[in-house]
Design a protein around this motif. Sequence first.
Motif, PDB file in Angstrom:
ATOM      1  N   GLU A 138      99.553  63.022  36.471  1.00  0.00           N
ATOM      2  CA  GLU A 138      98.087  62.698  37.050  1.00  0.00           C
ATOM      3  C   GLU A 138      97.924  63.989  37.566  1.00  0.00           C
ATOM      4  OE1 GLU A 138      95.838  60.216  36.936  1.00  0.00           O
ATOM      5  OE2 GLU A 138      97.186  59.522  35.127  1.00  0.00           O
ATOM      6  N   THR A 139      98.625  64.876  38.234  1.00  0.00           N
ATOM      7  CA  THR A 139      98.281  66.178  38.774  1.00  0.00           C
ATOM      8  C   THR A 139      98.698  67.303  38.178  1.00  0.00           C
ATOM      9  OG1 THR A 139     100.074  65.875  40.258  1.00  0.00           O
ATOM     10  CG2 THR A 139      97.881  64.786  41.031  1.00  0.00           C
ATOM     11  N   PHE A 140      99.808  67.363  37.193  1.00  0.00           N
ATOM     12  CA  PHE A 140     100.171  68.547  36.384  1.00  0.00           C
ATOM     13  C   PHE A 140     100.488  68.012  35.120  1.00  0.00           C
ATOM     14  CE2 PHE A 140     103.796  66.397  38.048  1.00  0.00           C
ATOM     15  CZ  PHE A 140     104.646  66.377  37.446  1.00  0.00           C
ATOM     16  N   PHE A 141     101.117  68.948  34.321  1.00  0.00           N
ATOM     17  CA  PHE A 141     101.587  68.809  33.230  1.00  0.00           C
ATOM     18  C   PHE A 141     102.575  69.577  33.006  1.00  0.00           C
ATOM     19  CE2 PHE A 141      98.781  72.364  32.330  1.00  0.00           C
ATOM     20  CZ  PHE A 141      99.636  73.120  31.287  1.00  0.00           C
ATOM     21  N   SER A 142     103.793  69.466  32.253  1.00  0.00           N
ATOM     22  CA  SER A 142     104.941  70.031  31.812  1.00  0.00           C
ATOM     23  C   SER A 142     105.166  70.214  30.440  1.00  0.00           C
ATOM     24  CB  SER A 142     106.185  69.300  32.481  1.00  0.00           C
ATOM     25  OG  SER A 142     105.982  69.099  33.731  1.00  0.00           O
ATOM     26  N   VAL A 143     105.436  71.445  29.798  1.00  0.00           N
ATOM     27  CA  VAL A 143     105.821  71.651  28.582  1.00  0.00           C
ATOM     28  C   VAL A 143     106.851  72.762  28.347  1.00  0.00           C
ATOM     29  CG1 VAL A 143     104.091  73.454  28.530  1.00  0.00           C
ATOM     30  CG2 VAL A 143     104.569  72.120  26.275  1.00  0.00           C
ATOM     31  N   THR A 144     107.587  72.387  27.156  1.00  0.00           N
ATOM     32  CA  THR A 144     108.692  73.323  26.876  1.00  0.00           C
ATOM     33  C   THR A 144     108.201  74.316  25.652  1.00  0.00           C
ATOM     34  OG1 THR A 144     110.229  71.849  27.589  1.00  0.00           O
ATOM     35  CG2 THR A 144     111.063  73.632  26.067  1.00  0.00           C
ATOM     36  N   LEU A 145     108.272  75.265  25.843  1.00  0.00           N
ATOM     37  CA  LEU A 145     107.824  76.527  24.944  1.00  0.00           C
ATOM     38  C   LEU A 145     109.038  77.528  24.914  1.00  0.00           C
ATOM     39  CD1 LEU A 145     104.335  77.413  26.465  1.00  0.00           C
ATOM     40  CD2 LEU A 145     104.682  76.154  24.503  1.00  0.00           C
ATOM     41  N   LYS A 146     109.048  78.110  23.663  1.00  0.00           N
ATOM     42  CA  LYS A 146     110.034  79.168  23.480  1.00  0.00           C
ATOM     43  C   LYS A 146     109.250  80.785  23.731  1.00  0.00           C
ATOM     44  CE  LYS A 146     113.015  77.364  19.998  1.00  0.00           C
ATOM     45  NZ  LYS A 146     113.734  77.485  18.697  1.00  0.00           N
ATOM     46  N   GLN A 157     104.367  74.990  17.871  1.00  0.00           N
ATOM     47  CA  GLN A 157     106.029  74.919  18.713  1.00  0.00           C
ATOM     48  C   GLN A 157     105.802  74.872  20.123  1.00  0.00           C
ATOM     49  OE1 GLN A 157     108.229  78.258  17.394  1.00  0.00           O
ATOM     50  NE2 GLN A 157     108.399  77.718  15.269  1.00  0.00           N
ATOM     51  N   TYR A 158     105.649  73.593  20.517  1.00  0.00           N
ATOM     52  CA  TYR A 158     105.585  72.965  21.834  1.00  0.00           C
ATOM     53  C   TYR A 158     106.588  71.752  21.951  1.00  0.00           C
ATOM     54  CZ  TYR A 158     101.557  70.181  21.182  1.00  0.00           C
ATOM     55  OH  TYR A 158     100.948  69.186  20.498  1.00  0.00           O
ATOM     56  N   TRP A 159     107.156  71.447  22.889  1.00  0.00           N
ATOM     57  CA  TRP A 159     107.945  70.381  23.081  1.00  0.00           C
ATOM     58  C   TRP A 159     107.997  69.659  24.283  1.00  0.00           C
ATOM     59  CZ3 TRP A 159     109.334  75.067  21.125  1.00  0.00           C
ATOM     60  CH2 TRP A 159     109.760  75.356  19.869  1.00  0.00           C
ATOM     61  N   ASP A 160     108.091  68.154  24.264  1.00  0.00           N
ATOM     62  CA  ASP A 160     108.205  67.630  25.410  1.00  0.00           C
ATOM     63  C   ASP A 160     107.064  67.843  26.354  1.00  0.00           C
ATOM     64  OD1 ASP A 160     110.666  66.735  24.679  1.00  0.00           O
ATOM     65  OD2 ASP A 160     111.636  68.422  25.491  1.00  0.00           O
ATOM     66  N   LEU A 161     105.825  67.868  25.906  1.00  0.00           N
ATOM     67  CA  LEU A 161     104.483  67.930  26.487  1.00  0.00           C
ATOM     68  C   LEU A 161     104.430  66.373  27.354  1.00  0.00           C
ATOM     69  CD1 LEU A 161     101.732  69.277  27.142  1.00  0.00           C
ATOM     70  CD2 LEU A 161     100.819  68.333  25.106  1.00  0.00           C
ATOM     71  N   ALA A 162     104.367  66.711  28.552  1.00  0.00           N
ATOM     72  CA  ALA A 162     103.944  65.521  29.583  1.00  0.00           C
ATOM     73  C   ALA A 162     102.705  65.642  30.796  1.00  0.00           C
ATOM     74  CB  ALA A 162     105.498  65.434  30.259  1.00  0.00           C
TER      75      ALA A 162
END
Length: 162
Positions: free
Chosen positions: A84-92, A76-81
């Motif tokens: 180049e220098t960081f990552f973003s992710v949505t978790l509950k 359960q993770y969403w919108d993993l992006a």
Amino acid sequence: MAQEPPAQDQMQYEAMAQEALRGVVKAALKKAAAPGGLPGAHHFYITFKTDAAGVSGPTDLLAKYPDEMTIVLQHQYWDLAPGETFFSVTLKFGGQPKRLSVPYAAVTRFYDPSVQFLLQFEAPPSATASAPAAPPAPAEQAAGAEGDEAAKIVSLDQFRKK
């Protein structure tokens, strides 16, 4: 005969090695973000310093983990992006979706327990305080000893000058 002092590492090999290994984290996240998500049983435990420069997320969540936080990317993770220098992710968290952005430089551990693969990194300097960080847990404790196969641990300690 006098011995010459060892030469100083003006190439900064330690920093280059850390940066190269963080590239492994970035590549793994890019594979996880591709259509189809994580292959097989792969999943990631990613530990990062919440007070490192560039870390962003809900203030209540970051306040709950003022030093370090471990997230799990599995089912359960969403919108993993991965950028180049960081990552973003949505978790509950507590049933509520929350978005985190983490610079790769803030990551202190990356672990895929499905294949017993662990990377450990030196903690980045804190963005808010200059207090020394607690030493990271030994790799053997973080990886555990699951199954008959020994953990595959990649640590930079073996390359450091003693």
